[in-house]
Design an enzyme around this catalytic site. Sequence first.
Site, PDB file in Angstrom:
ATOM      1  N   LYS A   1       5.631   7.303  10.149  1.00 34.39           N
ATOM      2  CA  LYS A   1       5.148   6.434  11.234  1.00 34.39           C
ATOM      3  C   LYS A   1       5.904   6.693  12.543  1.00 34.39           C
ATOM      4  O   LYS A   1       7.087   7.029  12.530  1.00 34.39           O
ATOM      5  CB  LYS A   1       5.327   4.955  10.835  1.00 34.39           C
ATOM      6  CG  LYS A   1       4.788   4.641   9.451  1.00 34.39           C
ATOM      7  CD  LYS A   1       4.859   3.176   9.091  1.00 34.39           C
ATOM      8  CE  LYS A   1       4.595   2.983   7.601  1.00 34.39           C
ATOM      9  NZ  LYS A   1       5.814   3.058   6.773  1.00 34.39           N
TER      10      LYS A   1
ATOM     11  N   TYR B   1      12.990   4.281   9.178  1.00 32.50           N
ATOM     12  CA  TYR B   1      13.617   3.882   7.907  1.00 32.50           C
ATOM     13  C   TYR B   1      14.869   4.689   7.544  1.00 32.50           C
ATOM     14  O   TYR B   1      15.615   4.283   6.661  1.00 32.50           O
ATOM     15  CB  TYR B   1      12.637   4.052   6.736  1.00 32.50           C
ATOM     16  CG  TYR B   1      11.391   3.198   6.773  1.00 32.50           C
ATOM     17  CD1 TYR B   1      11.287   2.082   7.597  1.00 32.50           C
ATOM     18  CD2 TYR B   1      10.314   3.506   5.956  1.00 32.50           C
ATOM     19  CE1 TYR B   1      10.128   1.326   7.619  1.00 32.50           C
ATOM     20  CE2 TYR B   1       9.157   2.747   5.970  1.00 32.50           C
ATOM     21  CZ  TYR B   1       9.066   1.661   6.806  1.00 32.50           C
ATOM     22  OH  TYR B   1       7.922   0.911   6.814  1.00 32.50           O
TER      23      TYR B   1
ATOM     24  N   ASP C   1       5.662   6.641   1.194  1.00 32.88           N
ATOM     25  CA  ASP C   1       5.571   6.014   2.509  1.00 32.88           C
ATOM     26  C   ASP C   1       6.956   5.976   3.151  1.00 32.88           C
ATOM     27  O   ASP C   1       7.885   5.382   2.612  1.00 32.88           O
ATOM     28  CB  ASP C   1       5.054   4.572   2.349  1.00 32.88           C
ATOM     29  CG  ASP C   1       4.887   3.888   3.690  1.00 32.88           C
ATOM     30  OD1 ASP C   1       3.886   4.168   4.369  1.00 32.88           O
ATOM     31  OD2 ASP C   1       5.774   3.082   4.066  1.00 32.88           O
TER      32      ASP C   1
ATOM     33  N   HIS D   1       3.453   2.750  14.068  1.00 36.60           N
ATOM     34  CA  HIS D   1       4.157   1.770  13.225  1.00 36.60           C
ATOM     35  C   HIS D   1       3.839   0.316  13.611  1.00 36.60           C
ATOM     36  O   HIS D   1       3.572  -0.518  12.768  1.00 36.60           O
ATOM     37  CB  HIS D   1       5.668   2.026  13.310  1.00 36.60           C
ATOM     38  CG  HIS D   1       6.441   1.499  12.144  1.00 36.60           C
ATOM     39  ND1 HIS D   1       7.600   2.079  11.688  1.00 36.60           N
ATOM     40  CD2 HIS D   1       6.238   0.430  11.342  1.00 36.60           C
ATOM     41  CE1 HIS D   1       8.061   1.397  10.651  1.00 36.60           C
ATOM     42  NE2 HIS D   1       7.256   0.387  10.429  1.00 36.60           N
TER      43      HIS D   1
HETATM   44  P1  NAP Z   1       7.866  -5.035  -1.764  1.00 34.20           P
HETATM   45  O1  NAP Z   1       7.464  -3.703  -2.281  1.00 34.20           O
HETATM   46  O2  NAP Z   1       6.935  -6.174  -1.826  1.00 34.20           O
HETATM   47  O3  NAP Z   1       9.175  -5.539  -2.481  1.00 34.20           O
HETATM   48  C1  NAP Z   1      10.302  -4.751  -2.692  1.00 34.20           C
HETATM   49  C2  NAP Z   1      11.356  -5.591  -3.395  1.00 34.20           C
HETATM   50  O4  NAP Z   1      10.846  -6.052  -4.650  1.00 34.20           O
HETATM   51  C3  NAP Z   1      12.609  -4.812  -3.694  1.00 34.20           C
HETATM   52  O5  NAP Z   1      13.691  -5.678  -3.479  1.00 34.20           O
HETATM   53  C4  NAP Z   1      12.493  -4.464  -5.179  1.00 34.20           C
HETATM   54  O6  NAP Z   1      13.760  -4.408  -5.771  1.00 34.20           O
HETATM   55  C5  NAP Z   1      11.693  -5.631  -5.728  1.00 34.20           C
HETATM   56  N1  NAP Z   1      10.778  -5.239  -6.827  1.00 34.20           N
HETATM   57  C6  NAP Z   1      10.026  -4.129  -6.908  1.00 34.20           C
HETATM   58  N2  NAP Z   1       9.281  -4.126  -8.033  1.00 34.20           N
HETATM   59  C7  NAP Z   1       9.571  -5.270  -8.686  1.00 34.20           C
HETATM   60  C8  NAP Z   1       9.133  -5.854  -9.902  1.00 34.20           C
HETATM   61  N3  NAP Z   1       8.233  -5.253 -10.684  1.00 34.20           N
HETATM   62  N4  NAP Z   1       9.651  -7.068 -10.265  1.00 34.20           N
HETATM   63  C9  NAP Z   1      10.559  -7.696  -9.476  1.00 34.20           C
HETATM   64  N5  NAP Z   1      11.021  -7.194  -8.308  1.00 34.20           N
HETATM   65  C10 NAP Z   1      10.532  -5.989  -7.912  1.00 34.20           C
HETATM   66  O7  NAP Z   1       8.340  -4.945  -0.233  1.00 34.20           O
HETATM   67  P2  NAP Z   1       8.563  -3.860   0.896  1.00 34.20           P
HETATM   68  O8  NAP Z   1       9.668  -2.919   0.520  1.00 34.20           O
HETATM   69  O9  NAP Z   1       8.659  -4.618   2.170  1.00 34.20           O
HETATM   70  O10 NAP Z   1       7.179  -3.067   0.959  1.00 34.20           O
HETATM   71  C11 NAP Z   1       6.948  -1.841   0.307  1.00 34.20           C
HETATM   72  C12 NAP Z   1       6.987  -0.667   1.280  1.00 34.20           C
HETATM   73  O11 NAP Z   1       6.027  -0.882   2.331  1.00 34.20           O
HETATM   74  C13 NAP Z   1       8.296  -0.455   2.047  1.00 34.20           C
HETATM   75  O12 NAP Z   1       9.297   0.123   1.253  1.00 34.20           O
HETATM   76  C14 NAP Z   1       7.808   0.420   3.188  1.00 34.20           C
HETATM   77  O13 NAP Z   1       7.618   1.746   2.746  1.00 34.20           O
HETATM   78  C15 NAP Z   1       6.469  -0.246   3.510  1.00 34.20           C
HETATM   79  N6  NAP Z   1       6.581  -1.254   4.610  1.00 34.20           N
HETATM   80  C16 NAP Z   1       5.889  -1.007   5.770  1.00 34.20           C
HETATM   81  C17 NAP Z   1       5.984  -1.894   6.837  1.00 34.20           C
HETATM   82  C18 NAP Z   1       5.226  -1.606   8.111  1.00 34.20           C
HETATM   83  O14 NAP Z   1       5.518  -2.238   9.145  1.00 34.20           O
HETATM   84  N7  NAP Z   1       4.273  -0.704   8.086  1.00 34.20           N
HETATM   85  C19 NAP Z   1       6.765  -3.057   6.728  1.00 34.20           C
HETATM   86  C20 NAP Z   1       7.424  -3.311   5.529  1.00 34.20           C
HETATM   87  C21 NAP Z   1       7.325  -2.398   4.475  1.00 34.20           C
HETATM   88  P3  NAP Z   1      14.264  -3.144  -6.676  1.00 34.20           P
HETATM   89  O15 NAP Z   1      14.216  -1.935  -5.799  1.00 34.20           O
HETATM   90  O16 NAP Z   1      15.636  -3.543  -7.079  1.00 34.20           O
HETATM   91  O17 NAP Z   1      13.298  -3.074  -7.845  1.00 34.20           O
END
Ligand code: NAP
Length: 324
Positions: free
Chosen positions: A89, A59, A54, A122
């Site tokens: 997106k 980004y 994704d 997006h």
């Molecule tokens: P997330 O996946 O909920 O959390 C990521 C964070 O959690 C990072 O700091 C990561 O650190 C940590 N983490 C990952 N696995 C872990 C585990 N098993 N235990 C403890 N900590 C852990 O949040 P997100 O990045 O917001 O969401 C995921 C993806 O969704 C994004 O990267 C993006 O591609 C997409 N997104 C889309 C939108 C939208 O508007 N469509 C908005 C936000 C995000 P480390 O890397 O150090 O492990």
Amino acid sequence: MGSTSFGIPEHRFGSNGEKMPVLGFGTAVFPPVRAEATKMAILQSIKLGYRHFDTAAKYGSEQPLGEAIQEALSIGLIQSRDELFITTKLWCGDAHGDLVVPALKRSLQNLKLEYLDLFLIHWPVSCKPGTYEFPIKEENFLPMDFNSIWAAMEECQRLNLTKSIGVSNFSCKKLTDILAIANIPPAVNQVEMNPMWQQKKLREFCRANGIFLTAYSPLGANGTFWGSDRVLECEVLKEIAKAKGKTAAQVSLRWIYEQGVGVIVKSFNGERMKQNLGIFDWSLDEDELKKIDELPQSRGVTGVAYTSKYGPFRTVEDIWDGEM
Ligand code: NAP
């Protein structure tokens, strides 16, 4: 449901039966890292078995993802680009009828790909053509013209630049508006979802209308400016995790999967990447599901985004039509 060669279940959607691995790898990073670090993390994730990626024009990860794919092909981690499912997106500054196809072509160039698997709007807001600022300045906001933008999204699919089209951060009301004008309905709605923000109403709506819901920030985006530790530090999730010999992160991801929803999770750490894949050979029991179902609900990521100094949008109502 089929699965990838690494055992990740695949969801089938669209008239052509596209296959999307239900667990995808997120590439939005905060604080920002060098492109090379993003590329190396993606390569490592391909080695571990991730096949769904994704990204977004906003980004800055399209280029490193494209380079990682090229390298994965050249060192034989994958035999063909077709083994991957790639989503990007459309940013708000390109959310204008005549700018959609050129924006997708630019993304494809960054990704060094001939086609996308999924192209998403997006956010359901537009800003001044060509502006990529974040946060968006008040004077640059424009209402989104769903008619011309969705027609252009459909054109992207007709031109075979993408296999499927969809949306992100769309409420039930905004989905209703799109469905009323769509010749090709959105295949996916990608939104914030985790045990602390369960999106029950939106889940029902999407299920009833054949739209596959995909959860971003499934772990609450801990460590980023848009997230917090409220998922990973939730006592109920920690207790369930302890009883099952899993982590709170795995419990959260497993719970989302059991709701019939896709998951996009980001980790650039090898151990956590592996941990996040380990959710398909066990399940939550009825009592555990009930406890999670009863957790108090509050919007996390999107709530923070609107109120913090980084907030890209004027009010929550710009996006969510006042819905909880
Ligand atoms: P997330 O996946 O909920 O959390 C990521 C964070 O959690 C990072 O700091 C990561 O650190 C940590 N983490 C990952 N696995 C872990 C585990 N098993 N235990 C403890 N900590 C852990 O949040 P997100 O990045 O917001 O969401 C995921 C993806 O969704 C994004 O990267 C993006 O591609 C997409 N997104 C889309 C939108 C939208 O508007 N469509 C908005 C936000 C995000 P480390 O890397 O150090 O492990």
